[in-house]
Design an enzyme around this catalytic site. Structure first.
Site, PDB file in Angstrom:
ATOM      1  N   HIS A  20       2.175  -3.850 -47.874  1.00  0.00           N
ATOM      2  CA  HIS A  20       2.757  -2.961 -46.870  1.00  0.00           C
ATOM      3  C   HIS A  20       1.601  -2.463 -45.993  1.00  0.00           C
ATOM      4  O   HIS A  20       0.558  -2.065 -46.533  1.00  0.00           O
ATOM      5  CB  HIS A  20       3.384  -1.729 -47.512  1.00  0.00           C
ATOM      6  CG  HIS A  20       4.719  -1.955 -48.152  1.00  0.00           C
ATOM      7  ND1 HIS A  20       4.937  -2.899 -49.113  1.00  0.00           N
ATOM      8  CD2 HIS A  20       5.912  -1.335 -47.961  1.00  0.00           C
ATOM      9  CE1 HIS A  20       6.208  -2.850 -49.483  1.00  0.00           C
ATOM     10  NE2 HIS A  20       6.821  -1.914 -48.807  1.00  0.00           N
ATOM     11  N   GLU A  57       3.367   0.948 -41.722  1.00  0.00           N
ATOM     12  CA  GLU A  57       4.702   1.568 -41.785  1.00  0.00           C
ATOM     13  C   GLU A  57       4.536   3.018 -41.284  1.00  0.00           C
ATOM     14  O   GLU A  57       5.081   3.391 -40.262  1.00  0.00           O
ATOM     15  CB  GLU A  57       5.232   1.532 -43.220  1.00  0.00           C
ATOM     16  CG  GLU A  57       6.616   2.175 -43.401  1.00  0.00           C
ATOM     17  CD  GLU A  57       7.067   2.255 -44.864  1.00  0.00           C
ATOM     18  OE1 GLU A  57       6.209   2.144 -45.769  1.00  0.00           O
ATOM     19  OE2 GLU A  57       8.280   2.432 -45.093  1.00  0.00           O
ATOM     20  N   ASP A  78      14.606  -3.466 -47.677  1.00  0.00           N
ATOM     21  CA  ASP A  78      13.607  -2.568 -48.285  1.00  0.00           C
ATOM     22  C   ASP A  78      14.160  -1.916 -49.566  1.00  0.00           C
ATOM     23  O   ASP A  78      13.881  -2.388 -50.674  1.00  0.00           O
ATOM     24  CB  ASP A  78      13.146  -1.521 -47.259  1.00  0.00           C
ATOM     25  CG  ASP A  78      11.785  -0.928 -47.564  1.00  0.00           C
ATOM     26  OD1 ASP A  78      11.135  -1.376 -48.521  1.00  0.00           O
ATOM     27  OD2 ASP A  78      11.358  -0.021 -46.827  1.00  0.00           O
TER      28      ASP A  78
HETATM   29  N1  ADE Z   1       8.229   1.596 -52.160  1.00  0.00           N
HETATM   30  C1  ADE Z   1       9.531   1.378 -52.017  1.00  0.00           C
HETATM   31  N2  ADE Z   1       9.860   1.367 -50.722  1.00  0.00           N
HETATM   32  C2  ADE Z   1       8.724   1.576 -50.021  1.00  0.00           C
HETATM   33  C3  ADE Z   1       8.412   1.660 -48.651  1.00  0.00           C
HETATM   34  N3  ADE Z   1       9.321   1.544 -47.693  1.00  0.00           N
HETATM   35  N4  ADE Z   1       7.119   1.892 -48.314  1.00  0.00           N
HETATM   36  C4  ADE Z   1       6.185   2.028 -49.256  1.00  0.00           C
HETATM   37  N5  ADE Z   1       6.447   1.951 -50.547  1.00  0.00           N
HETATM   38  C5  ADE Z   1       7.691   1.721 -50.935  1.00  0.00           C
HETATM   39 ZN    ZN Z   2       8.921  -1.701 -48.795  1.00  0.00          ZN
END
Ligand code: ADE
Ligand code: ZN
Length: 335
Positions: free
Chosen positions: A194, A197, A275
């Site tokens: 990730h 975000e 997600d």
């Molecule tokens: N764990 C579960 N969903 C997540 C997300 N959107 N961003 C970071 N960690 C996560």
């Molecule tokens: Zn995620």
């Protein structure tokens, strides 16, 4: 358009199995494990699922995962998600799981992986849905802790395709995990993470330059840096975008302002994913349907998103091609 999306063959590449935990199943498993949860009804749960940011959500998500104890619990959780895949024409899925969420509570790695992978095997046979597993490190914990998880995974490495990095992004840059990623790659795991975000474009740079990641989860903030966008296009690194997650966590204020179309227009390889569908109000098809409406996407753009989902999956080429051929036939007959 709705029917076109519902029947479209697709893959889901960004799904946390703990985030697929629907309230009804959570009540059932909590009851059989004799664990108290702070809600009395589905309505109370829905009321609690209102988030201002990623951390608000994570606090509730880890609490929900706390009722999972036995291999059967992990099996039921996973099979229930895979049944939803089958009804949505999700032909292939790449499932993230967070071992540390469970090993920290005294649940063994073996219990977690065996429950999840047995459900995947059964779903392949009974539902025709294929899957691969992504073991995700929790970035709010230390690199040393991630190393322990890597070690625990070794006896099960044939069941794991890739490693991921999730949880609280701000203040936990990819560079914190440089060594454990190097070690994970040596084991044979494909590096994913990730990035961008809630964190800045700089974290996406770190993910691609320091962790050598092959696919970015989210990546929204890449758009803040033109050079980064060019680099992602040049290196052919896809983004697993999650529209309903982005509005639920206030990463984007309104779907109409979502950057997905802009990303496509810039030449980025974008995919659509759910997600944590149990928490963010919709499975993958709802993500496609809502983003199509909000941005007025064409059938060709929807087809491109589904094509990317197979193209940038971690499947071997022959299997990829099989799914792509299926999609091609569908598009030719339904455009
Ligand atoms: N764990 C579960 N969903 C997540 C997300 N959107 N961003 C970071 N960690 C996560
Ligand atoms: Zn995620």
């Amino acid at each position: 358009m709705k029917t076109f999306i519902e029947n479209l063959p697709k893959a889901e590449l960004h799904l946390h199995i703990e985030g697929s935990f629907e309230p009804e199943l959570m009540f059932k498993i909590a009851k059989r494990n004799k664990i108290e949860i702070p809600y009395n009804s589905v309505e109370e749960i829905e009321e609690a699922y209102k988030f201002n940011c990623l951390q608000d959500f994570l606090d509730i998500y880890y609490q929900g995962a706390g009722v999972l104890i036995t291999e059967q619990d992990f099996y039921d959780l996973t099979y229930s998600y895979l049944e939803k895949c089958a009804t949505q024409n999700v032909r292939h899925t790449e499932i993230m799981f967070d071992p540390q969420t469970h090993t920290e509570r005294g649940i063994s790695f073996k219990t977690v992986i065996n429950g999840i992978s047995k459900a995947c095997d059964d779903a392949k046979e009974k539902l025709g849905v294929s899957s691969l597993l992504i073991m995700s490190y929790l970035r709010h914990l230390s690199e040393e802790d991630a190393f322990k998880t890597l070690e625990q995974s070794i006896p099960y490495k044939d069941k794991i395709k890739a490693v991921g990095l999730d949880s609280s992004e701000k203040g936990n840059p990819p560079s914190k995990f440089k060594n454990v990623y190097e070690a994970s790659i040596k084991v044979g795991y494909i590096p994913l993470a990730h990035a961008g975000e809630e964190g800045p474009a700089e974290y996406v740079w770190e993910a691609i330059d320091i962790l050598d990641i092959k696919r970015i989860d989210h990546g929204n903030n890449s758009l803040q840096d033109k050079n980064l966008v060019n680099e992602l296009v040049k290196r052919d690194i896809a983004l697993t975008v999650c529209p309903l997650s982005n509005t639920a966590l206030q990463v984007v204020d309104n779907l109409k302002n979502h950057p997905l179309k802009k990303m496509l227009d810039l030449g980025l390889k974008v995919t659509v994913n759910s997600d944590d569908p149990a928490y963010f109000g919709g499975q993958v098809n709802k993500n496609y349907i809502e983003i199509q409406k909000a941005l007025d996407l064409s059938k060709f753009e929807i087809y491109t998103l589904a094509k990317n989902s197979f193209q940038y999956s971690l499947l071997e080429n022959s299997k990829k091609q099989q799914y792509l051929n299926e999609l091609e036939l569908y598009y030719t007959n339904n455009k």
